[in-house]
Motif scaffolding. Structure first.
Motif, PDB file in Angstrom:
ATOM      1  N   ALA A  17      10.190   4.491   5.520  1.00  0.00           N
ATOM      2  CA  ALA A  17      10.410   3.249   6.260  1.00  0.00           C
ATOM      3  C   ALA A  17       9.168   2.832   7.045  1.00  0.00           C
ATOM      4  O   ALA A  17       8.819   1.659   7.071  1.00  0.00           O
ATOM      5  CB  ALA A  17      11.595   3.418   7.198  1.00  0.00           C
ATOM      6  N   ASP A  18       8.502   3.780   7.678  1.00  0.00           N
ATOM      7  CA  ASP A  18       7.330   3.475   8.506  1.00  0.00           C
ATOM      8  C   ASP A  18       6.128   4.334   8.172  1.00  0.00           C
ATOM      9  O   ASP A  18       5.239   4.517   9.007  1.00  0.00           O
ATOM     10  CB  ASP A  18       7.676   3.654   9.989  1.00  0.00           C
ATOM     11  CG  ASP A  18       8.666   2.617  10.470  1.00  0.00           C
ATOM     12  OD1 ASP A  18       8.510   1.437  10.092  1.00  0.00           O
ATOM     13  OD2 ASP A  18       9.595   2.973  11.213  1.00  0.00           O
ATOM     14  N   GLY A  32      -7.620  21.770  10.364  1.00  0.00           N
ATOM     15  CA  GLY A  32      -7.834  23.198  10.180  1.00  0.00           C
ATOM     16  C   GLY A  32      -6.821  23.903   9.302  1.00  0.00           C
ATOM     17  O   GLY A  32      -6.866  25.116   9.153  1.00  0.00           O
ATOM     18  N   ILE A  33      -5.918  23.156   8.696  1.00  0.00           N
ATOM     19  CA  ILE A  33      -4.877  23.736   7.846  1.00  0.00           C
ATOM     20  C   ILE A  33      -4.974  23.115   6.456  1.00  0.00           C
ATOM     21  O   ILE A  33      -5.025  21.896   6.320  1.00  0.00           O
ATOM     22  CB  ILE A  33      -3.472  23.467   8.428  1.00  0.00           C
ATOM     23  CG1 ILE A  33      -3.364  24.064   9.829  1.00  0.00           C
ATOM     24  CG2 ILE A  33      -2.381  24.011   7.514  1.00  0.00           C
ATOM     25  CD1 ILE A  33      -2.145  23.616  10.594  1.00  0.00           C
ATOM     26  N   LYS A  34      -4.999  23.953   5.417  1.00  0.00           N
ATOM     27  CA  LYS A  34      -5.019  23.450   4.036  1.00  0.00           C
ATOM     28  C   LYS A  34      -3.686  22.776   3.745  1.00  0.00           C
ATOM     29  O   LYS A  34      -2.623  23.366   3.957  1.00  0.00           O
ATOM     30  CB  LYS A  34      -5.241  24.584   3.038  1.00  0.00           C
ATOM     31  CG  LYS A  34      -6.665  25.074   2.978  1.00  0.00           C
ATOM     32  CD  LYS A  34      -7.485  24.170   2.100  1.00  0.00           C
ATOM     33  CE  LYS A  34      -8.845  24.794   1.847  1.00  0.00           C
ATOM     34  NZ  LYS A  34      -9.686  23.946   1.052  1.00  0.00           N
ATOM     35  N   GLN A  35      -3.758  21.529   3.283  1.00  0.00           N
ATOM     36  CA  GLN A  35      -2.551  20.766   2.988  1.00  0.00           C
ATOM     37  C   GLN A  35      -2.707  20.079   1.645  1.00  0.00           C
ATOM     38  O   GLN A  35      -3.817  19.730   1.251  1.00  0.00           O
ATOM     39  CB  GLN A  35      -2.320  19.705   4.064  1.00  0.00           C
ATOM     40  CG  GLN A  35      -2.109  20.286   5.440  1.00  0.00           C
ATOM     41  CD  GLN A  35      -1.842  19.200   6.473  1.00  0.00           C
ATOM     42  OE1 GLN A  35      -1.153  18.235   6.197  1.00  0.00           O
ATOM     43  NE2 GLN A  35      -2.394  19.370   7.652  1.00  0.00           N
ATOM     44  N   ASN A  36      -1.580  19.864   0.975  1.00  0.00           N
ATOM     45  CA  ASN A  36      -1.637  19.153  -0.295  1.00  0.00           C
ATOM     46  C   ASN A  36      -1.046  17.748  -0.183  1.00  0.00           C
ATOM     47  O   ASN A  36      -0.952  17.034  -1.166  1.00  0.00           O
ATOM     48  CB  ASN A  36      -0.949  19.940  -1.412  1.00  0.00           C
ATOM     49  CG  ASN A  36       0.533  20.089  -1.184  1.00  0.00           C
ATOM     50  OD1 ASN A  36       1.045  19.799  -0.111  1.00  0.00           O
ATOM     51  ND2 ASN A  36       1.237  20.558  -2.191  1.00  0.00           N
ATOM     52  N   LYS A  37      -0.659  17.353   1.056  1.00  0.00           N
ATOM     53  CA  LYS A  37      -0.126  16.007   1.277  1.00  0.00           C
ATOM     54  C   LYS A  37      -0.705  15.429   2.558  1.00  0.00           C
ATOM     55  O   LYS A  37      -1.012  16.157   3.501  1.00  0.00           O
ATOM     56  CB  LYS A  37       1.399  16.029   1.396  1.00  0.00           C
ATOM     57  CG  LYS A  37       2.083  16.396   0.105  1.00  0.00           C
ATOM     58  CD  LYS A  37       3.571  16.303   0.231  1.00  0.00           C
ATOM     59  CE  LYS A  37       4.194  16.674  -1.120  1.00  0.00           C
ATOM     60  NZ  LYS A  37       5.621  16.505  -1.134  1.00  0.00           N
ATOM     61  N   VAL A  38      -0.838  14.110   2.570  1.00  0.00           N
ATOM     62  CA  VAL A  38      -1.279  13.372   3.752  1.00  0.00           C
ATOM     63  C   VAL A  38      -0.258  12.261   3.977  1.00  0.00           C
ATOM     64  O   VAL A  38       0.094  11.542   3.038  1.00  0.00           O
ATOM     65  CB  VAL A  38      -2.673  12.739   3.548  1.00  0.00           C
ATOM     66  CG1 VAL A  38      -3.059  11.867   4.727  1.00  0.00           C
ATOM     67  CG2 VAL A  38      -3.724  13.800   3.315  1.00  0.00           C
ATOM     68  N   THR A  39       0.212  12.130   5.209  1.00  0.00           N
ATOM     69  CA  THR A  39       1.130  11.055   5.555  1.00  0.00           C
ATOM     70  C   THR A  39       0.424  10.080   6.483  1.00  0.00           C
ATOM     71  O   THR A  39      -0.155  10.491   7.488  1.00  0.00           O
ATOM     72  CB  THR A  39       2.409  11.604   6.227  1.00  0.00           C
ATOM     73  OG1 THR A  39       3.073  12.473   5.304  1.00  0.00           O
ATOM     74  CG2 THR A  39       3.352  10.485   6.622  1.00  0.00           C
ATOM     75  N   LEU A  40       0.466   8.803   6.117  1.00  0.00           N
ATOM     76  CA  LEU A  40      -0.075   7.743   6.954  1.00  0.00           C
ATOM     77  C   LEU A  40       1.086   6.988   7.588  1.00  0.00           C
ATOM     78  O   LEU A  40       2.012   6.579   6.882  1.00  0.00           O
ATOM     79  CB  LEU A  40      -0.893   6.747   6.136  1.00  0.00           C
ATOM     80  CG  LEU A  40      -2.077   7.259   5.335  1.00  0.00           C
ATOM     81  CD1 LEU A  40      -2.738   6.102   4.586  1.00  0.00           C
ATOM     82  CD2 LEU A  40      -3.087   7.947   6.230  1.00  0.00           C
ATOM     83  N   ARG A  41       1.047   6.824   8.901  1.00  0.00           N
ATOM     84  CA  ARG A  41       2.051   5.999   9.573  1.00  0.00           C
ATOM     85  C   ARG A  41       1.627   4.541   9.473  1.00  0.00           C
ATOM     86  O   ARG A  41       0.472   4.234   9.183  1.00  0.00           O
ATOM     87  CB  ARG A  41       2.230   6.425  11.023  1.00  0.00           C
ATOM     88  CG  ARG A  41       1.007   6.222  11.873  1.00  0.00           C
ATOM     89  CD  ARG A  41       1.271   6.524  13.346  1.00  0.00           C
ATOM     90  NE  ARG A  41       0.041   6.488  14.102  1.00  0.00           N
ATOM     91  CZ  ARG A  41      -0.614   5.386  14.451  1.00  0.00           C
ATOM     92  NH1 ARG A  41      -0.134   4.209  14.113  1.00  0.00           N
ATOM     93  NH2 ARG A  41      -1.749   5.458  15.123  1.00  0.00           N
ATOM     94  N   THR A  42       2.554   3.642   9.714  1.00  0.00           N
ATOM     95  CA  THR A  42       2.256   2.218   9.697  1.00  0.00           C
ATOM     96  C   THR A  42       1.268   1.888  10.816  1.00  0.00           C
ATOM     97  O   THR A  42       1.469   2.303  11.956  1.00  0.00           O
ATOM     98  CB  THR A  42       3.548   1.398   9.887  1.00  0.00           C
ATOM     99  OG1 THR A  42       4.451   1.728   8.833  1.00  0.00           O
ATOM    100  CG2 THR A  42       3.271  -0.087   9.854  1.00  0.00           C
ATOM    101  N   PRO A  43       0.203   1.157  10.510  1.00  0.00           N
ATOM    102  CA  PRO A  43      -0.781   0.831  11.541  1.00  0.00           C
ATOM    103  C   PRO A  43      -0.286  -0.259  12.487  1.00  0.00           C
ATOM    104  O   PRO A  43       0.571  -1.067  12.132  1.00  0.00           O
ATOM    105  CB  PRO A  43      -1.986   0.341  10.738  1.00  0.00           C
ATOM    106  CG  PRO A  43      -1.401  -0.189   9.479  1.00  0.00           C
ATOM    107  CD  PRO A  43      -0.189   0.668   9.190  1.00  0.00           C
ATOM    108  N   THR A  44      -0.861  -0.254  13.676  1.00  0.00           N
ATOM    109  CA  THR A  44      -0.613  -1.307  14.653  1.00  0.00           C
ATOM    110  C   THR A  44      -1.891  -2.136  14.803  1.00  0.00           C
ATOM    111  O   THR A  44      -2.963  -1.717  14.353  1.00  0.00           O
ATOM    112  CB  THR A  44      -0.243  -0.727  16.025  1.00  0.00           C
ATOM    113  OG1 THR A  44      -1.374  -0.001  16.529  1.00  0.00           O
ATOM    114  CG2 THR A  44       0.971   0.200  15.941  1.00  0.00           C
ATOM    115  N   ILE A  45      -1.782  -3.257  15.460  1.00  0.00           N
ATOM    116  CA  ILE A  45      -2.969  -4.056  15.762  1.00  0.00           C
ATOM    117  C   ILE A  45      -3.937  -3.232  16.604  1.00  0.00           C
ATOM    118  O   ILE A  45      -5.154  -3.284  16.418  1.00  0.00           O
ATOM    119  CB  ILE A  45      -2.581  -5.366  16.482  1.00  0.00           C
ATOM    120  CG1 ILE A  45      -1.713  -6.240  15.579  1.00  0.00           C
ATOM    121  CG2 ILE A  45      -3.815  -6.127  16.963  1.00  0.00           C
ATOM    122  CD1 ILE A  45      -2.374  -6.650  14.278  1.00  0.00           C
ATOM    123  N   GLY A  46      -3.403  -2.418  17.505  1.00  0.00           N
ATOM    124  CA  GLY A  46      -4.250  -1.547  18.317  1.00  0.00           C
ATOM    125  C   GLY A  46      -5.064  -0.579  17.481  1.00  0.00           C
ATOM    126  O   GLY A  46      -6.229  -0.307  17.792  1.00  0.00           O
TER     127      GLY A  46
END
Length: 114
Positions: A17-18, A32-46
């Motif tokens: 949803a967001d 510092g942690i190996k990850q196989n996924k990245v999550t992007l949150r919805t951006p704001t004007i700020g």
């Protein structure tokens, strides 16, 4: 997002949803942690303004700073991604901020009783 649009998404992309979650082609270090996924949150004007203030004349640095902010990691973590994975993050970001025109049409159709 409509079922039709979700069927057109690449297998490495999951829309919330967001936020949007991108599965990387190979694990990468984030905070510092190996990850196989990245999550992007919805951006704001700020978020957009902060990225501009950070790197006024450098569009690439603005984008990296913005992606790092949305992923809650350091810009160096984004810079450490492979080109393939960076392209996935870019694609995910643009899908995240895009308008879903068909959902508006469906809502209008349902309101009209069709």
């Amino acid at each position: 997002m409509t079922k039709q649009h979700s069927e057109n998404l690449p297998a490495w992309l999951a829309v919330g949803a967001d936020s949007i979650t991108i599965t990387l082609s190979r694990a990468s270090s984030m905070n510092g942690i190996k990850q196989n996924k990245v999550t992007l949150r919805t951006p704001t004007i700020g978020d957009l303004r902060a990225a501009y203030r950070h790197s006024k004349d450098d569009k690439e640095s603005q984008e990296i700073f913005l992606f790092a902010s949305l992923a809650e990691c350091a810009p160096a973590d984004i810079e450490g991604l492979s080109v393939r994975d960076y392209n996935r993050v870019q694609d995910g970001y643009f899908r995240l901020i895009a308008e879903d025109d068909s959902s508006g049409a469906e809502a209008a159709s349902e309101t009209a009783g069709h």
